[in-house]
Design an enzyme around this catalytic site. Structure first.
Site, PDB file in Angstrom:
ATOM      1  N   ASP A 171       1.272  -1.295  -0.222  1.00 44.83           N
ATOM      2  CA  ASP A 171       0.091  -0.297  -0.223  1.00 44.83           C
ATOM      3  C   ASP A 171       0.579   0.839  -0.118  1.00 44.83           C
ATOM      4  O   ASP A 171       1.451   1.598   0.797  1.00 44.83           O
ATOM      5  CB  ASP A 171      -1.471   0.090   1.620  1.00 44.83           C
ATOM      6  CG  ASP A 171      -1.832   0.879   1.329  1.00 44.83           C
ATOM      7  OD1 ASP A 171      -2.923   0.887   0.843  1.00 44.83           O
ATOM      8  OD2 ASP A 171      -1.274   2.514   1.816  1.00 44.83           O
ATOM      9  N   TYR A 178       2.821  10.080  -0.674  1.00 45.26           N
ATOM     10  CA  TYR A 178       3.940   8.872   0.032  1.00 45.26           C
ATOM     11  C   TYR A 178       5.554   9.400  -0.419  1.00 45.26           C
ATOM     12  O   TYR A 178       6.469   9.877   0.348  1.00 45.26           O
ATOM     13  CB  TYR A 178       3.371   7.540   0.517  1.00 45.26           C
ATOM     14  CG  TYR A 178       2.618   7.243   1.023  1.00 45.26           C
ATOM     15  CD1 TYR A 178       1.670   8.607   1.178  1.00 45.26           C
ATOM     16  CD2 TYR A 178       2.494   5.842   1.180  1.00 45.26           C
ATOM     17  CE1 TYR A 178       0.661   8.047   2.041  1.00 45.26           C
ATOM     18  CE2 TYR A 178       1.166   5.430   1.896  1.00 45.26           C
ATOM     19  CZ  TYR A 178       0.330   6.403   2.680  1.00 45.26           C
ATOM     20  OH  TYR A 178      -0.674   6.556   2.847  1.00 45.26           O
ATOM     21  N   HIS A 224      -6.830   9.156  -1.828  1.00 51.37           N
ATOM     22  CA  HIS A 224      -6.884   9.570  -1.054  1.00 51.37           C
ATOM     23  C   HIS A 224      -7.387  10.195   0.050  1.00 51.37           C
ATOM     24  O   HIS A 224      -7.161   9.718   1.148  1.00 51.37           O
ATOM     25  CB  HIS A 224      -5.364  10.250  -1.078  1.00 51.37           C
ATOM     26  CG  HIS A 224      -5.000   9.924   0.076  1.00 51.37           C
ATOM     27  ND1 HIS A 224      -3.405   9.788  -0.607  1.00 51.37           N
ATOM     28  CD2 HIS A 224      -4.240   9.836   1.273  1.00 51.37           C
ATOM     29  CE1 HIS A 224      -2.874   9.314   1.284  1.00 51.37           C
ATOM     30  NE2 HIS A 224      -3.405   9.392   1.755  1.00 51.37           N
ATOM     31  N   LYS A 228      -2.786   5.733  -4.036  1.00 52.04           N
ATOM     32  CA  LYS A 228      -3.797   6.655  -3.932  1.00 52.04           C
ATOM     33  C   LYS A 228      -3.692   7.962  -5.179  1.00 52.04           C
ATOM     34  O   LYS A 228      -2.117   8.338  -5.170  1.00 52.04           O
ATOM     35  CB  LYS A 228      -3.502   7.137  -2.709  1.00 52.04           C
ATOM     36  CG  LYS A 228      -4.237   5.765  -2.480  1.00 52.04           C
ATOM     37  CD  LYS A 228      -4.093   5.989   0.000  1.00 52.04           C
ATOM     38  CE  LYS A 228      -3.976   4.633   0.537  1.00 52.04           C
ATOM     39  NZ  LYS A 228      -2.958   4.578   0.681  1.00 52.04           N
TER      40      LYS A 228
HETATM   41  N1  LIG Z   1      -5.301   6.701   3.460  1.00 52.26           N
HETATM   42  C1  LIG Z   1      -4.591   7.094   4.346  1.00 52.26           C
HETATM   43  O1  LIG Z   1      -4.980   8.576   4.473  1.00 52.26           O
HETATM   44  C2  LIG Z   1      -3.610   6.440   5.665  1.00 52.26           C
HETATM   45  C3  LIG Z   1      -2.964   7.452   6.850  1.00 52.26           C
HETATM   46  C4  LIG Z   1      -2.304   6.887   7.169  1.00 52.26           C
HETATM   47  C5  LIG Z   1      -2.011   5.099   6.522  1.00 52.26           C
HETATM   48  N2  LIG Z   1      -1.860   4.207   5.426  1.00 52.26           N
HETATM   49  C6  LIG Z   1      -1.530   3.664   5.686  1.00 52.26           C
HETATM   50  O2  LIG Z   1      -1.698   2.777   6.284  1.00 52.26           O
HETATM   51  C7  LIG Z   1      -0.372   2.228   6.901  1.00 52.26           C
HETATM   52  C8  LIG Z   1      -0.356   1.384   8.068  1.00 52.26           C
HETATM   53  O3  LIG Z   1      -1.049   2.802   9.167  1.00 52.26           O
HETATM   54  P1  LIG Z   1       0.490   3.348   9.558  1.00 52.26           P
HETATM   55  O4  LIG Z   1       1.493   3.679   8.630  1.00 52.26           O
HETATM   56  O5  LIG Z   1       0.134   4.852   9.887  1.00 52.26           O
HETATM   57  O6  LIG Z   1       0.996   3.195  11.172  1.00 52.26           O
HETATM   58  P2  LIG Z   1       1.030   2.188  11.735  1.00 52.26           P
HETATM   59  O7  LIG Z   1       0.934   0.304  11.130  1.00 52.26           O
HETATM   60  O8  LIG Z   1      -0.323   2.195  12.718  1.00 52.26           O
HETATM   61  O9  LIG Z   1       2.085   1.901  13.117  1.00 52.26           O
HETATM   62  C9  LIG Z   1       2.719   2.023  12.187  1.00 52.26           C
HETATM   63  C10 LIG Z   1       4.046   1.894  13.942  1.00 52.26           C
HETATM   64  O10 LIG Z   1       4.131   0.987  14.366  1.00 52.26           O
HETATM   65  C11 LIG Z   1       5.628   0.180  14.750  1.00 52.26           C
HETATM   66  N3  LIG Z   1       5.994  -1.093  14.580  1.00 52.26           N
HETATM   67  C12 LIG Z   1       4.745  -1.673  13.400  1.00 52.26           C
HETATM   68  N4  LIG Z   1       5.409  -2.759  13.855  1.00 52.26           N
HETATM   69  C13 LIG Z   1       5.486  -3.277  15.362  1.00 52.26           C
HETATM   70  C14 LIG Z   1       5.155  -4.879  16.107  1.00 52.26           C
HETATM   71  N5  LIG Z   1       5.078  -5.325  15.852  1.00 52.26           N
HETATM   72  N6  LIG Z   1       5.749  -4.161  17.603  1.00 52.26           N
HETATM   73  C15 LIG Z   1       6.290  -3.061  17.228  1.00 52.26           C
HETATM   74  N7  LIG Z   1       5.757  -2.016  16.760  1.00 52.26           N
HETATM   75  C16 LIG Z   1       5.396  -2.033  16.088  1.00 52.26           C
HETATM   76  C17 LIG Z   1       5.979   0.981  13.691  1.00 52.26           C
HETATM   77  O11 LIG Z   1       7.343   1.022  13.531  1.00 52.26           O
HETATM   78  P3  LIG Z   1       9.096   0.667  12.975  1.00 52.26           P
HETATM   79  O12 LIG Z   1       8.573   0.321  11.653  1.00 52.26           O
HETATM   80  O13 LIG Z   1      10.079   1.206  13.686  1.00 52.26           O
HETATM   81  O14 LIG Z   1       8.446  -0.706  13.018  1.00 52.26           O
HETATM   82  C18 LIG Z   1       5.593   2.437  13.268  1.00 52.26           C
HETATM   83  O15 LIG Z   1       5.922   3.485  13.848  1.00 52.26           O
HETATM   84  C19 LIG Z   1       0.226   3.687   6.404  1.00 52.26           C
HETATM   85  O16 LIG Z   1       2.061   2.425   5.716  1.00 52.26           O
HETATM   86  C20 LIG Z   1      -0.341   3.587   4.277  1.00 52.26           C
HETATM   87  O17 LIG Z   1      -0.092   2.566   4.074  1.00 52.26           O
HETATM   88  C21 LIG Z   1      -3.269   5.344   4.732  1.00 52.26           C
END
Ligand SMILES: NC(=O)c1ccc[n+]([C@@H]2O[C@H](COP(=O)([O-])OP(=O)(O)OC[C@H]3O[C@@H](n4cnc5c(N)ncnc54)[C@H](OP(=O)(O)O)[C@@H]3O)[C@@H](O)[C@H]2O)c1
Length: 285
Positions: free
Chosen positions: A43, A48, A110, A73
């Site tokens: 994704d 990004y 998006h 997106k």
């Molecule tokens: N459509 C939108 O508007 C929108 C907005 C936000 C996000 N997204 C999508 O959703 C995806 C996921 O959301 P996100 O990246 O915002 O946040 P998330 O997946 O909720 O959290 C990522 C965080 O969690 C940590 N983490 C991951 N696995 C872990 C584990 N097993 N144990 C402990 N910590 C862990 C990561 O650190 P490390 O990397 O240091 O492991 C990072 O700091 C994004 O990458 C993106 O593709 C979309």
């Protein structure tokens, strides 16, 4: 890998790898590691700034295109600059070129701002032309989603929205289910906000299964039929986040997690005028 069937018959893996906030120079390494760990669903987004690095990792992996599910997106198109329909098509082709692909599996609007009706008409045509196997939206509240559905030809296959234990979106999910729209979670761990990884309820459930809090959170969403795309730059966490199919949460544990819902965003409100204006002022093509 378990998958969900979208409203046009396309199969989408229920778990994928998100690359938001991975710096462009780190993204190829991270995505190569994720693909090596077994992820087949990626994704990304034009905004990004790392589509080219995702594409480079895909190319380096040698994995057959049909074995991958790639989402990107479309950012808000700036109407006064020209035709939003044409600009949307141009943005899509820029993304494809950066990714080094002939088509994407899922193309999302998006943000629910600007002239997204023209964006949607461009996406409907890209879908009919076979360039986007499925099309959908992101960050749409139910009112805007229903309006888009009622005034267009193709029903969005997916709505990717903030969804995690502190903002569960059960009513939104129910509405979407009734309209044939698959819910996809962004921020499954709330990016660690609200001390998610040390939450006592989640920690106790994790201990009972010999799993981590992250695994419990992903498992909880998968049992709710929510597509998840956790992000990590660490290979050990990538592997851990993928290993969520060998255990099942009980009804009682599911209910304990339900009780953590606050019903509010931990990030920002897509109905806050200041945020609408701030997002609308950003430009990515
Ligand atoms: N459509 C939108 O508007 C929108 C907005 C936000 C996000 N997204 C999508 O959703 C995806 C996921 O959301 P996100 O990246 O915002 O946040 P998330 O997946 O909720 O959290 C990522 C965080 O969690 C940590 N983490 C991951 N696995 C872990 C584990 N097993 N144990 C402990 N910590 C862990 C990561 O650190 P490390 O990397 O240091 O492991 C990072 O700091 C994004 O990458 C993106 O593709 C979309």
């Amino acid at each position: 890998m378990k998958s969900v069937t979208l409203n046009n018959g396309v199969e989408m893996p229920i778990l994928g790898f998100g690359v938001f906030q991975i710096a462009e120079e780190e993204t190829q390494t991270a995505v190569e590691a994720a693909l090596a760990a077994g992820y087949r669903h990626l994704d990304t987004a034009a905004s990004y700034g790392n589509e080219a690095a995702v594409g480079a990792a895909i190319k380096a992996s040698g994995i057959a295109r049909e074995d991958l599910f790639v989402t990107t997106k479309l950012w808000i198109q700036h109407a006064p600059a020209g035709s939003v329909y044409d600009d949307s098509r141009r943005s899509f082709h820029n993304s494809l070129q950066r990714l080094g692909l002939d088509y994407v599996d899922l193309y999302l609007i998006h943000q629910p701002f600007g002239d997204y009706y023209s964006e949607w008409r461009a996406m409907q045509d890209l879908n009919k032309e076979g360039r986007a196997r499925a099309i959908g939206v992101s960050n749409f509240h139910p009112d805007r989603l229903v309006d888009l559905i009622d005034h267009n030809e193709i029903v969005p296959a997916v709505n990717q929205i903030e969804t995690h234990p502190f903002h569960q979106r059960a009513a939104d999910q129910e509405l979407m289910r009734g309209r044939g729209v698959q819910i996809e979670s962004w921020g499954p761990f709330a990016e660690g906000k609200n001390n998610l990884f040390s939450d006592p309820v989640l920690s106790a459930i994790a201990a009972a299964h010999g799993k981590s809090v992250a695994q419990v959170v992903l498992r909880w969403m998968i049992q709710r039929d929510v597509v998840v795309i956790p992000k990590s730059v660490r290979p050990e966490r990538m592997a851990q986040n993928l290993d969520v199919f060998g255990f099942t949460l009980t009804d009682e544990q599911m209910n304990q997690i339900t009780a953590l819902d606050t019903g509010a965003s931990l990030f920002f409100d897509h109905r806050d005028p200041a945020m609408v204006s701030w997002l609308g002022g950003r430009r990515y093509s």
